[in-house]
Design a protein around this motif. Structure first.
Motif, PDB file in Angstrom:
ATOM      1  N   VAL A  51     -35.528  -2.632 -56.288  1.00 43.64           N
ATOM      2  CA  VAL A  51     -36.262  -1.718 -57.166  1.00 43.64           C
ATOM      3  C   VAL A  51     -35.841  -1.976 -58.604  1.00 43.64           C
ATOM      4  O   VAL A  51     -34.711  -2.385 -58.883  1.00 43.64           O
ATOM      5  CB  VAL A  51     -36.028  -0.230 -56.802  1.00 43.64           C
ATOM      6  N   GLU A  55     -37.569   3.046 -61.252  1.00 44.85           N
ATOM      7  CA  GLU A  55     -38.526   3.075 -60.159  1.00 44.85           C
ATOM      8  C   GLU A  55     -37.836   3.428 -58.862  1.00 44.85           C
ATOM      9  O   GLU A  55     -36.631   3.236 -58.707  1.00 44.85           O
ATOM     10  CB  GLU A  55     -39.215   1.723 -59.997  1.00 44.85           C
ATOM     11  N   PRO A  57     -38.619   3.158 -54.409  1.00 45.94           N
ATOM     12  CA  PRO A  57     -39.523   2.526 -53.439  1.00 45.94           C
ATOM     13  C   PRO A  57     -40.572   3.507 -52.943  1.00 45.94           C
ATOM     14  O   PRO A  57     -40.343   4.719 -52.901  1.00 45.94           O
ATOM     15  CB  PRO A  57     -38.585   2.088 -52.317  1.00 45.94           C
TER      16      PRO A  57
END
Length: 61
Positions: A51, A55, A57
């Motif tokens: 990632v 961010e 997943p």
């Protein structure tokens, strides 16, 4: 020279069939330990994914 920090998250399917994703990030070793724990708990399709900063997943649908 800088060292790139790699971040990993996990995606998996709960024993009841619900798609899930980790709400936090891990280093590689911690992600592998978490993957093993999820598999031991009966989760399927457990994947360690890279990632980017900021961010998280997304669970597989």
């Amino acid at each position: 020279m800088t060292t790139a920090v790699r971040r990993y998250g996990l995606t998996w399917t709960d024993p009841d069939g619900a798609a899930q994703a980790s709400a936090g990030v891990f280093d590689k070793q911690a992600a592998i330990r978490r993957r093993r724990a999820l598999k031991a708990a009966g989760c399927t399709h457990v994947k360690v994914v890279k990632v980017d900063v900021g961010e998280l997943p997304q669970p597989a649908i």
